[in-house]
Design an enzyme around this catalytic site. Structure first.
Site, short mmCIF file in Angstrom:
data_model
loop_
_atom_site.label_atom_id
_atom_site.label_comp_id
_atom_site.label_asym_id
_atom_site.label_seq_id
_atom_site.Cartn_x
_atom_site.Cartn_y
_atom_site.Cartn_z
N HIS A 36 19.68 4.01 -5.57
CA HIS A 36 20.89 4.42 -4.85
C HIS A 36 21.50 5.68 -5.49
O HIS A 36 21.93 6.60 -4.79
CB HIS A 36 21.95 3.31 -4.88
N GLY A 148 16.33 5.53 1.34
CA GLY A 148 15.15 5.43 0.50
C GLY A 148 13.92 5.00 1.28
O GLY A 148 14.01 4.26 2.26
N ASP A 151 12.43 1.13 2.21
CA ASP A 151 12.59 0.58 3.56
C ASP A 151 12.07 1.61 4.56
O ASP A 151 12.82 2.16 5.37
CB ASP A 151 14.06 0.26 3.83
N MET A 185 12.60 -0.67 -6.89
CA MET A 185 13.99 -1.05 -7.13
C MET A 185 14.62 -1.58 -5.86
O MET A 185 14.49 -1.00 -4.79
CB MET A 185 14.78 0.14 -7.67
N SER A 186 15.32 -2.70 -6.01
CA SER A 186 15.96 -3.36 -4.87
C SER A 186 17.13 -4.18 -5.39
O SER A 186 17.07 -4.73 -6.49
CB SER A 186 14.96 -4.29 -4.17
N SER A 187 18.18 -4.27 -4.60
CA SER A 187 19.31 -5.11 -4.98
C SER A 187 18.88 -6.56 -5.15
O SER A 187 19.45 -7.30 -5.96
CB SER A 187 20.42 -5.01 -3.92
#
Length: 281
Positions: A36, A148, A151, A185-187
């Site tokens: 992000h 990003g 997705d 990277m991902s929440s």
């Protein structure tokens, strides 16, 4: 740093400061990470104003449990953003402020992009994405918006959304940010145990193997190869691996020269769903 919770106040503020200035926009659902922040950095470089939205959008979840468990780390998010730049404008609205008591999706057609992969597995998901983005674009009126490539299907759908809705915003795709072990990277990574987070590095390793395998094998053989690889990792449940045309997202049946293909994957570990993708050039 300017933080707004009401769309009316954000619109008034932007109207007062944006005359002749380009607005960059990074829409997020919070639980911010370096991926992000890289989008924010690019926006800061390319625009006079940058707006970040933090909003967990209920209409794009087809699983209520997933919505309830989605990580919410607003205080930490604000701290990260402030350290990056105090000039970033943060929009953190309530559900009522955005949806005005009618928390429902509109229906969108994305010329078939919505019927593949995530669209098949998560009915209504891309209607929810289209609904929130049309609302946010109308509020912020950005010159450019940043997404990003993790997705990747969503990125292609957002490009189609602005084209079909005649929204005057340029959509910028940005490279996938990965953890040191290769995990995208991902929440949602925040919900993984430390062991699972390490073990999940296998997803990207298998994608890289599949890319090499695909050079000399068919689509069907490559899909079988990935399925067999995951048999050696019983903690994972492979939901799908597909190879698709990057532009149309239609499955690749027979390789065509000069077409760009991408491998898309979704897997579960510890009942947490992770997605990733890789260019198959």
């Amino acid at each position: 740093m300017n933080i707004f919770n009401k769309k009316s106040e954000l619109k008034d503020f932007l109207n007062s400061v944006s005359k002749g200035k380009k607005i960059g926009f990074v829409p997020t659902m919070g639980a911010l990470h370096k991926g992000h922040l890289s989008l924010l950095e690019k926006s800061l470089q390319e625009n006079e104003l940058t707006v970040l939205s933090i909003f967990v959008n209920p209409t794009q979840f087809n699983n209520l449990e997933d919505l309830e468990k989605y990580p919410r780390t607003l205080e930490k998010d604000i701290d990260l953003v402030q350290k990056l730049s105090e000039s970033i404008i943060v929009f953190n609205p309530s559900i009522d402020d955005i949806y005005e008591g009618n928390t429902k999706s509109s229906n969108f057609v994305y010329d078939g992009l919505e019927n593949q992969m995530e669209g098949k597995q998560r009915p209504g998901h891309f209607d929810g994405v289209g609904t929130i983005l049309t609302k946010l674009f109308e509020i912020v009126k950005p010159f450019q918006a940043y997404f990003g490539e993790k997705d990747f299907q969503q990125l292609q759908i957002v490009k189609k959304l602005v084209e079909k809705q005649n929204i005057l915003t340029k959509i910028i795709g940005c490279p996938i940010f990965r953890e040191d072990n290769g995990l995208a990277m991902s929440s949602r990574n925040e919900r993984l145990s430390q062991n699972a987070r390490e073990e999940a590095s296998i997803i990207y390793k298998i994608l890289k193997k599949a890319k090499l395998f695909f050079e000399n094998h068919s689509t069907e053989e490559t899909i079988d190869f990935v399925k067999n690889e995951f048999l050696n990792h019983p903690n994972f449940e492979l939901e799908y691996f597909e190879i698709a045309d990057e532009e149309t997202l239609l499955p690749c049946k027979n390789k065509v020269e000069n077409k760009n293909y991408r491998g898309f994957i979704a897997v579960f570990i510890e009942n947490i769903r992770l997605i990733d993708n890789i260019s198959m050039k």
